[in-house]
Design a protein around this motif. Sequence first.
Motif, PDB file in Angstrom:
ATOM      1  N   MET A 267      -2.883  -5.572  12.241  1.00  0.00           N
ATOM      2  CA  MET A 267      -3.598  -4.907  11.158  1.00  0.00           C
ATOM      3  C   MET A 267      -3.078  -3.481  10.971  1.00  0.00           C
ATOM      4  SD  MET A 267      -7.689  -4.299  10.809  1.00  0.00           S
ATOM      5  CE  MET A 267      -7.711  -3.278  12.275  1.00  0.00           C
ATOM      6  N   LEU A 268      -2.841  -2.771  12.078  1.00  0.00           N
ATOM      7  CA  LEU A 268      -2.282  -1.427  11.977  1.00  0.00           C
ATOM      8  C   LEU A 268      -0.889  -1.459  11.367  1.00  0.00           C
ATOM      9  CD1 LEU A 268      -3.328   0.214  15.379  1.00  0.00           C
ATOM     10  CD2 LEU A 268      -4.368   0.539  13.137  1.00  0.00           C
ATOM     11  N   TRP A 269      -0.087  -2.453  11.750  1.00  0.00           N
ATOM     12  CA  TRP A 269       1.266  -2.559  11.200  1.00  0.00           C
ATOM     13  C   TRP A 269       1.225  -2.876   9.706  1.00  0.00           C
ATOM     14  CZ3 TRP A 269       5.910  -0.980  11.733  1.00  0.00           C
ATOM     15  CH2 TRP A 269       6.967  -1.616  11.086  1.00  0.00           C
ATOM     16  N   SER A 270       0.190  -3.617   9.294  1.00  0.00           N
ATOM     17  CA  SER A 270       0.086  -3.984   7.877  1.00  0.00           C
ATOM     18  C   SER A 270      -0.079  -2.760   6.991  1.00  0.00           C
ATOM     19  CB  SER A 270      -1.078  -4.947   7.654  1.00  0.00           C
ATOM     20  OG  SER A 270      -2.337  -4.298   7.828  1.00  0.00           O
ATOM     21  N   ILE A 271      -0.595  -1.646   7.555  1.00  0.00           N
ATOM     22  CA  ILE A 271      -0.718  -0.410   6.778  1.00  0.00           C
ATOM     23  C   ILE A 271       0.667   0.071   6.364  1.00  0.00           C
ATOM     24  CG2 ILE A 271      -1.489   1.999   6.830  1.00  0.00           C
ATOM     25  CD1 ILE A 271      -3.615   1.156   8.870  1.00  0.00           C
ATOM     26  N   VAL A 272       1.622  -0.054   7.284  1.00  0.00           N
ATOM     27  CA  VAL A 272       2.992   0.355   6.984  1.00  0.00           C
ATOM     28  C   VAL A 272       3.607  -0.562   5.930  1.00  0.00           C
ATOM     29  CG1 VAL A 272       5.288   0.734   7.955  1.00  0.00           C
ATOM     30  CG2 VAL A 272       3.256   1.272   9.312  1.00  0.00           C
ATOM     31  N   THR A 273       3.364  -1.866   6.072  1.00  0.00           N
ATOM     32  CA  THR A 273       3.957  -2.805   5.111  1.00  0.00           C
ATOM     33  C   THR A 273       3.371  -2.638   3.719  1.00  0.00           C
ATOM     34  OG1 THR A 273       2.361  -4.545   5.699  1.00  0.00           O
ATOM     35  CG2 THR A 273       4.414  -4.458   6.959  1.00  0.00           C
ATOM     36  N   MET A 274       2.101  -2.221   3.637  1.00  0.00           N
ATOM     37  CA  MET A 274       1.496  -1.983   2.321  1.00  0.00           C
ATOM     38  C   MET A 274       2.254  -0.915   1.550  1.00  0.00           C
ATOM     39  SD  MET A 274      -2.588  -1.896   2.978  1.00  0.00           S
ATOM     40  CE  MET A 274      -3.460  -3.292   3.665  1.00  0.00           C
ATOM     41  N   VAL A 275       2.671   0.110   2.266  1.00  0.00           N
ATOM     42  CA  VAL A 275       3.368   1.211   1.613  1.00  0.00           C
ATOM     43  C   VAL A 275       4.686   0.740   1.010  1.00  0.00           C
ATOM     44  CG1 VAL A 275       4.409   3.478   1.997  1.00  0.00           C
ATOM     45  CG2 VAL A 275       2.275   2.892   3.140  1.00  0.00           C
ATOM     46  N   THR A 276       5.294  -0.274   1.610  1.00  0.00           N
ATOM     47  CA  THR A 276       6.567  -0.784   1.085  1.00  0.00           C
ATOM     48  C   THR A 276       6.368  -1.754  -0.072  1.00  0.00           C
ATOM     49  OG1 THR A 276       6.627  -2.665   2.633  1.00  0.00           O
ATOM     50  CG2 THR A 276       7.551  -0.574   3.393  1.00  0.00           C
ATOM     51  N   LYS A 277       5.133  -2.215  -0.274  1.00  0.00           N
ATOM     52  CA  LYS A 277       4.878  -3.233  -1.309  1.00  0.00           C
ATOM     53  C   LYS A 277       4.274  -2.685  -2.586  1.00  0.00           C
ATOM     54  CE  LYS A 277       2.251  -6.061   0.974  1.00  0.00           C
ATOM     55  NZ  LYS A 277       1.419  -7.245   1.276  1.00  0.00           N
ATOM     56  N   HIS A 278       3.551  -1.577  -2.498  1.00  0.00           N
ATOM     57  CA  HIS A 278       2.746  -1.129  -3.637  1.00  0.00           C
ATOM     58  C   HIS A 278       3.192   0.255  -4.113  1.00  0.00           C
ATOM     59  CE1 HIS A 278       0.084  -4.505  -3.020  1.00  0.00           C
ATOM     60  NE2 HIS A 278      -0.112  -4.140  -1.765  1.00  0.00           N
ATOM     61  N   PRO A 279       3.932   0.327  -5.202  1.00  0.00           N
ATOM     62  CA  PRO A 279       4.378   1.636  -5.728  1.00  0.00           C
ATOM     63  C   PRO A 279       3.230   2.582  -6.042  1.00  0.00           C
ATOM     64  CG  PRO A 279       5.578  -0.152  -6.786  1.00  0.00           C
ATOM     65  CD  PRO A 279       4.492  -0.787  -5.982  1.00  0.00           C
ATOM     66  N   VAL A 280       2.127   2.044  -6.551  1.00  0.00           N
ATOM     67  CA  VAL A 280       1.008   2.909  -6.922  1.00  0.00           C
ATOM     68  C   VAL A 280       0.420   3.582  -5.685  1.00  0.00           C
ATOM     69  CG1 VAL A 280      -0.715   1.059  -6.815  1.00  0.00           C
ATOM     70  CG2 VAL A 280      -1.149   3.072  -8.212  1.00  0.00           C
ATOM     71  N   LEU A 281       0.433   2.908  -4.533  1.00  0.00           N
ATOM     72  CA  LEU A 281      -0.073   3.498  -3.302  1.00  0.00           C
ATOM     73  C   LEU A 281       0.836   4.633  -2.833  1.00  0.00           C
ATOM     74  CD1 LEU A 281      -2.035   3.561  -0.926  1.00  0.00           C
ATOM     75  CD2 LEU A 281      -0.702   1.734   0.153  1.00  0.00           C
ATOM     76  N   VAL A 282       2.136   4.423  -2.903  1.00  0.00           N
ATOM     77  CA  VAL A 282       3.089   5.463  -2.508  1.00  0.00           C
ATOM     78  C   VAL A 282       2.947   6.681  -3.423  1.00  0.00           C
ATOM     79  CG1 VAL A 282       5.530   6.039  -2.271  1.00  0.00           C
ATOM     80  CG2 VAL A 282       4.698   3.804  -1.534  1.00  0.00           C
ATOM     81  N   GLN A 283       2.833   6.428  -4.721  1.00  0.00           N
ATOM     82  CA  GLN A 283       2.665   7.524  -5.670  1.00  0.00           C
ATOM     83  C   GLN A 283       1.394   8.315  -5.357  1.00  0.00           C
ATOM     84  OE1 GLN A 283       1.915   6.391  -9.799  1.00  0.00           O
ATOM     85  NE2 GLN A 283       3.257   8.056 -10.517  1.00  0.00           N
ATOM     86  N   ALA A 284       0.293   7.623  -5.099  1.00  0.00           N
ATOM     87  CA  ALA A 284      -0.970   8.288  -4.791  1.00  0.00           C
ATOM     88  C   ALA A 284      -0.869   9.077  -3.485  1.00  0.00           C
ATOM     89  CB  ALA A 284      -2.098   7.269  -4.706  1.00  0.00           C
ATOM     90  N   ASN A 408      -7.249   2.783   2.290  1.00  0.00           N
ATOM     91  CA  ASN A 408      -7.836   4.118   2.385  1.00  0.00           C
ATOM     92  C   ASN A 408      -7.239   4.898   3.549  1.00  0.00           C
ATOM     93  OD1 ASN A 408     -10.091   5.999   1.483  1.00  0.00           O
ATOM     94  ND2 ASN A 408     -10.600   5.766   3.650  1.00  0.00           N
ATOM     95  N   THR A 409      -6.955   4.213   4.652  1.00  0.00           N
ATOM     96  CA  THR A 409      -6.338   4.873   5.802  1.00  0.00           C
ATOM     97  C   THR A 409      -4.970   5.421   5.437  1.00  0.00           C
ATOM     98  OG1 THR A 409      -7.524   3.529   7.431  1.00  0.00           O
ATOM     99  CG2 THR A 409      -5.446   4.517   8.129  1.00  0.00           C
ATOM    100  N   ALA A 410      -4.158   4.613   4.759  1.00  0.00           N
ATOM    101  CA  ALA A 410      -2.823   5.076   4.353  1.00  0.00           C
ATOM    102  C   ALA A 410      -2.926   6.324   3.473  1.00  0.00           C
ATOM    103  CB  ALA A 410      -2.088   3.960   3.616  1.00  0.00           C
ATOM    104  N   TYR A 411      -3.848   6.289   2.527  1.00  0.00           N
ATOM    105  CA  TYR A 411      -4.008   7.425   1.621  1.00  0.00           C
ATOM    106  C   TYR A 411      -4.507   8.662   2.362  1.00  0.00           C
ATOM    107  CZ  TYR A 411      -5.727  10.278  -2.242  1.00  0.00           C
ATOM    108  OH  TYR A 411      -5.963  11.325  -3.109  1.00  0.00           O
ATOM    109  N   MET A 412      -5.525   8.494   3.213  1.00  0.00           N
ATOM    110  CA  MET A 412      -6.131   9.640   3.880  1.00  0.00           C
ATOM    111  C   MET A 412      -5.207  10.250   4.932  1.00  0.00           C
ATOM    112  SD  MET A 412      -8.804  10.679   2.549  1.00  0.00           S
ATOM    113  CE  MET A 412      -9.014  11.927   3.823  1.00  0.00           C
ATOM    114  N   VAL A 413      -4.390   9.432   5.575  1.00  0.00           N
ATOM    115  CA  VAL A 413      -3.433   9.992   6.534  1.00  0.00           C
ATOM    116  C   VAL A 413      -2.451  10.915   5.809  1.00  0.00           C
ATOM    117  CG1 VAL A 413      -1.475   9.417   8.028  1.00  0.00           C
ATOM    118  CG2 VAL A 413      -3.629   8.190   8.279  1.00  0.00           C
TER     119      VAL A 413
END
Length: 514
Positions: A267-284, A408-413
């Motif tokens: 689950m923790l690793w999935s936070i990293v993979t999310m960043v590689t999949k979702h441009p809107v998350l990286v932009q935010a 939310n964790t990815a964004y808040m970090v």
Amino acid sequence: MTIEEMNSLSAEIPSHLANNTNISSSPSDSISLKPDPKSSESHSEPPSTWGKIYAIVTYTPKRCRYDPANPPGFSMSLNLLFGFAATFTVANLYYNHPILNKLAESFEISNEKVSTVPTLMQAGYAAGLLFLCPLGDIFRRRAFVLMLVWFTATVWIGLCLTNSFAVFSALSFITAVTTVTPQLMLPLVGDLAPPARRATALSIVVSGLLLGMLIARVLSGVVTEYTTWRNIYWLSFGLQYVILGLLWFFMPDYPSANPGGLNYFKMLWSIVTMVTKHPVLVQACLVGFFTSSTFTSYWTTLTFLLSSPPYDYSTLVIGLFALIGILAMCFGPLYSRLVIDKFVPLFSVIIGELLCITGIAIGTYTGTFTVAGPVIQAFAIDLGLQTSQIANRSAIYSIEPKARNRVNTAYMVSVFCGQLMGTAAGNQLYARGGWVRSGSASVGFIGAALSICVARGPWEKGWVGWRGGWSIRRRDLKKLQQQGGDMEKWQEDPQSIKMEEDVDGLQQGPSQNE
């Protein structure tokens, strides 16, 4: 009845309850007094003290239990409760900021040594964000939130009483780790609020978060000025238990987003993979990083500016500057209702950044000779930061509905790293070149955030570009209205509205006929 019989009966009662009471596996997660078929075959030990505490804290009153046939609705009163809890929970991290000199005197240590307290609390909060918040995608949120609030409030007693700086530092770190409950409430609000009103609902809790950062400084400065620093810690202790009581009585129980469970490390690793999949998350995340850096840089260096000539303000007067930011927070929910809920999130993010850069430019280049500059800057950056954060959250909470806590964790970090960078850079630049140099760096940070905003349009499906058009109107609003997506119908019957997490409606290109 003899005394011996009474003693025998009193000794049997806990064992009887322990044998015949089990924790229901039903969706309510509440205590159920059902006979245990194994109780007649074996004699179990009475519950431990910790077991009793856990049973009491996590018990769910009948009116708060989850019923799939009639799930609890999301109301304005619940939204305000989450906002109140967010305010006075996150405030725990900031009570020490304006009273570090008093702490140094009390513990008889140097100013340099006492300055490690805010650093330890920020480090603890970062650890909680990274290692506790993702668990919100596994556990039932009510029990998880209540246990964290209870633990924080109980350990906080040590901060009120200890005379040892080492103990004070250790407890500051521990309580900061568990002061992440508002970050569990935000994804829950994203789950519960109807899509057409999500930004408005989020704005109330986000406003509470930012309000807590500011009001803690005001309360701490005023209380310590006229009494003792321990009183502000006792006040925080009382508020934590008030929050615990309110949440225990009124926070509904909701099922886990992933009832089948998840592997924690995957689950923790999935936070990293999310960043590689979702441009809107990286932009935010990148926009949040640069924008939050200006907030902490301003509030850190403001003390240096106002305590020096030509101002020479007292600590109390400097602390009252936070009231300006508090005033700006009041506009957040109104702006969300009128603008963010009706337009694509990127539009509001850009407006927020423009507010920030305007206020920073005015404050930076006029602040050395008129106090009006820092006043305007305080209002503008607080309103701009709030607008940007609400809009960013509104966008990212649509990408993976079952992983909102990890999103939310990815964004808040990233936001937290920006705050650390802003504090460090602001202090260093102020020491080398004063107010103008540190403020000029903040202008550059917002310029970087605006560049990231314009690099990817609101309807772009890829990483860079403006494919899909320039329209700023949300095209999913008409669909939501046809589904009955207004707040009133949602509260009356949440199951009557098909919850489609339409990422296309928020971030992708318009349909061919538009």
